[in-house]
Design a protein around this motif. Sequence first.
Motif, mmCIF file in Angstrom:
data_model
loop_
_atom_site.group_PDB
_atom_site.id
_atom_site.type_symbol
_atom_site.label_atom_id
_atom_site.label_comp_id
_atom_site.label_asym_id
_atom_site.label_seq_id
_atom_site.Cartn_x
_atom_site.Cartn_y
_atom_site.Cartn_z
ATOM 1 N N GLY A 24 0.800 -1.224 0.000
ATOM 2 C CA GLY A 24 0.000 0.000 0.000
ATOM 3 C C GLY A 24 0.824 1.260 0.000
ATOM 4 O O GLY A 24 0.275 2.358 0.134
ATOM 5 N N GLY A 25 2.163 1.121 -0.114
ATOM 6 C CA GLY A 25 3.032 2.291 -0.208
ATOM 7 C C GLY A 25 3.690 2.716 1.092
ATOM 8 O O GLY A 25 4.075 3.871 1.242
ATOM 9 N N LEU A 26 3.828 1.789 2.038
ATOM 10 C CA LEU A 26 4.458 2.117 3.322
ATOM 11 C C LEU A 26 5.891 2.598 3.109
ATOM 12 O O LEU A 26 6.670 1.944 2.409
ATOM 13 C CB LEU A 26 4.471 0.880 4.218
ATOM 14 N N PRO A 27 6.279 3.743 3.685
ATOM 15 C CA PRO A 27 7.660 4.215 3.547
ATOM 16 C C PRO A 27 8.662 3.188 4.084
ATOM 17 O O PRO A 27 8.376 2.474 5.050
ATOM 18 C CB PRO A 27 7.686 5.493 4.397
ATOM 19 N N VAL A 28 9.843 3.139 3.469
ATOM 20 C CA VAL A 28 10.851 2.141 3.822
ATOM 21 C C VAL A 28 11.239 2.237 5.295
ATOM 22 O O VAL A 28 11.376 1.211 5.979
ATOM 23 C CB VAL A 28 12.102 2.292 2.930
ATOM 24 N N GLU A 29 11.402 3.455 5.813
ATOM 25 C CA GLU A 29 11.862 3.591 7.191
ATOM 26 C C GLU A 29 10.832 3.056 8.184
ATOM 27 O O GLU A 29 11.197 2.511 9.232
ATOM 28 C CB GLU A 29 12.222 5.045 7.529
ATOM 29 N N ALA B 231 11.276 -0.113 10.741
ATOM 30 C CA ALA B 231 10.943 0.003 12.165
ATOM 31 C C ALA B 231 10.010 -1.132 12.594
ATOM 32 O O ALA B 231 10.186 -1.732 13.658
ATOM 33 C CB ALA B 231 10.303 1.360 12.447
ATOM 34 N N LEU B 232 9.023 -1.442 11.747
ATOM 35 C CA LEU B 232 8.093 -2.520 12.074
ATOM 36 C C LEU B 232 8.792 -3.878 12.078
ATOM 37 O O LEU B 232 8.552 -4.707 12.967
ATOM 38 C CB LEU B 232 6.943 -2.540 11.060
ATOM 39 N N GLU C 211 11.190 3.289 21.440
ATOM 40 C CA GLU C 211 11.389 4.409 20.522
ATOM 41 C C GLU C 211 10.827 4.084 19.146
ATOM 42 O O GLU C 211 10.223 4.942 18.484
ATOM 43 C CB GLU C 211 12.877 4.741 20.420
ATOM 44 N N MET C 212 11.012 2.840 18.706
ATOM 45 C CA MET C 212 10.520 2.433 17.394
ATOM 46 C C MET C 212 8.998 2.506 17.332
ATOM 47 O O MET C 212 8.417 2.995 16.355
ATOM 48 C CB MET C 212 10.990 1.016 17.065
ATOM 49 N N ILE C 213 8.333 2.019 18.367
ATOM 50 C CA ILE C 213 6.869 2.047 18.384
ATOM 51 C C ILE C 213 6.365 3.487 18.375
ATOM 52 O O ILE C 213 5.420 3.826 17.641
ATOM 53 C CB ILE C 213 6.334 1.272 19.602
ATOM 54 N N ASN C 214 6.993 4.353 19.143
ATOM 55 C CA ASN C 214 6.594 5.763 19.146
ATOM 56 C C ASN C 214 6.819 6.406 17.780
ATOM 57 O O ASN C 214 6.028 7.242 17.334
ATOM 58 C CB ASN C 214 7.363 6.522 20.225
#
Length: 209
Positions: A132-137, A141-142, A172-175
């Motif tokens: 769906g076009g999720l940004p790479v960063e 993180a996910l 930090e990743m979840i935030n």
Amino acid sequence: MSKYYPPKLNEASFNCALCGVYAKQEWDTLAITSSVGPNKYTDFKSSRCCHCVQRSYWFLNRMIVPSEAPVPPHHVDTPASCVDLYNEARDIVSRSPRAAAALLRLCVQNLMIELGEKGKNINDDIASLVKGGLPVEVQQALDYCRVIGNNGVHPGEIELTDRPEMTHSLFEMINFIIEDRIARPKKIRELYNTLPEGALNAVKKRDGD
């Protein structure tokens, strides 16, 4: 999001574990008073936050009240289905990084549902978001949360007990994910909706909506 400075013994300023604000801290060493001799200083200390005026209590180099939490509080836009899991992980991360990682894995699973996915298989949900076009960063993180969280549930190549900082970074990743996927679109939507009705209608006409 502003940088988070975790509480540290004798540090002049940090993010208060009670109110979350970065503020100056005033330190006192606790003593046992005696009517027959001099006061006896202990290994207990207290830090008083100059913002909320509440005290945290420390033994040696560890905060014991409230429970030590050297990680940031949850993002203000964290969905309700994720808040309790995040806070529980934050409360136990110093005692059990693996248990905290497992809780955060559940947190991410709930977050996937909030992002419109099924929430049954995190890997499949990430793949769907990427299509769906999720940004790479955000994808990275996910996947970071997925891999580290899986090591909290099942033995793997990463030993979280020996590398607790990896669990710390999950918070930090979840935030970051919530900031990018929920908070930022919410802010833009709120600002956009303040435009005059005529301008909004003109945009709809232009875009065929």
